[in-house]
Enzyme design. Structure first.
Site, short mmCIF file in Angstrom:
data_model
loop_
_atom_site.label_atom_id
_atom_site.label_comp_id
_atom_site.label_asym_id
_atom_site.label_seq_id
_atom_site.Cartn_x
_atom_site.Cartn_y
_atom_site.Cartn_z
N GLU A 51 0.83 -1.21 0.00
CA GLU A 51 0.00 0.00 0.00
C GLU A 51 0.86 1.26 0.00
O GLU A 51 0.56 2.23 -0.69
CB GLU A 51 -0.92 0.02 1.23
N CYS A 79 -2.73 -3.04 7.31
CA CYS A 79 -2.29 -3.02 8.71
C CYS A 79 -2.46 -1.59 9.25
O CYS A 79 -2.75 -0.67 8.48
CB CYS A 79 -0.83 -3.48 8.79
#
Ligand SMILES: [Zn+2]
Length: 156
Positions: A51, A79
């Site tokens: 990401e 996360c």
């Protein structure tokens, strides 16, 4: 092609080099502006998640850190670090392939992306994608088997 399939393609690149297989793609106005896959081991960097790499590329592509109106497709629930980066980048919509029951920060363990205490709101679209789920569970199953095999060999 579906964008989650493109994210899966990225994830498989990570798998090929022994990384935890996670891939991400950022789309704006029907154009891919950033993509990435997990490179934590390769770069020896704790922040080299799919990401983060995709966000950095997208910002470079459009020449702005503000990704308002952009959408991210990611194979695994982000996360806490990535969820925070997603909020900071102002990505508008998040399409998630499958749950991350250990580290998921979009509702599975904690919720950073929709949190009234930090005033965050991102529209989440859970895809319940079987390929995404299989990719990550197979990876950890193989890892565990490798460890078992290693212990067996070391005993001899
Ligand atoms: Zn992450």
């Amino acid at each position: 092609m579906n964008y989650i399939d493109l994210a899966l393609e990225e994830a498989r690149k990570a798998l090929e080099i022994g990384e935890i297989p996670v891939g991400a793609v950022i789309v704006k106005d029907n154009k891919v502006i950033g993509k990435g896959y997990n490179l934590k081991e390769y770069r020896k960097s704790v922040i080299a998640h799919a990401e983060i790499i995709a966000i950095e590329e997208a910002c470079k592509t459009i020449g702005d850190w503000r990704l308002n109106g952009a959408e991210m497709y990611v194979t695994l629930e982000p996360c806490p670090m990535c969820a925070s980066a997603i909020i900071q980048s102002r990505i508008s919509r998040l399409h998630i392939g499958t749950f991350n029951k250990d580290m998921g920060a979009c509702g599975s363990v904690i919720d950073i992306v929709n949190n009234r205490y930090i005033n965050s709101y991102i529209h989440i679209n859970w895809l319940y994608n079987e390929e995404c789920s299989k990719l990550i569970t197979d990876f950890f199953k193989n890892k565990r088997n490798e460890k078992k095999l290693y212990k067996k060999v070391m005993k001899k």
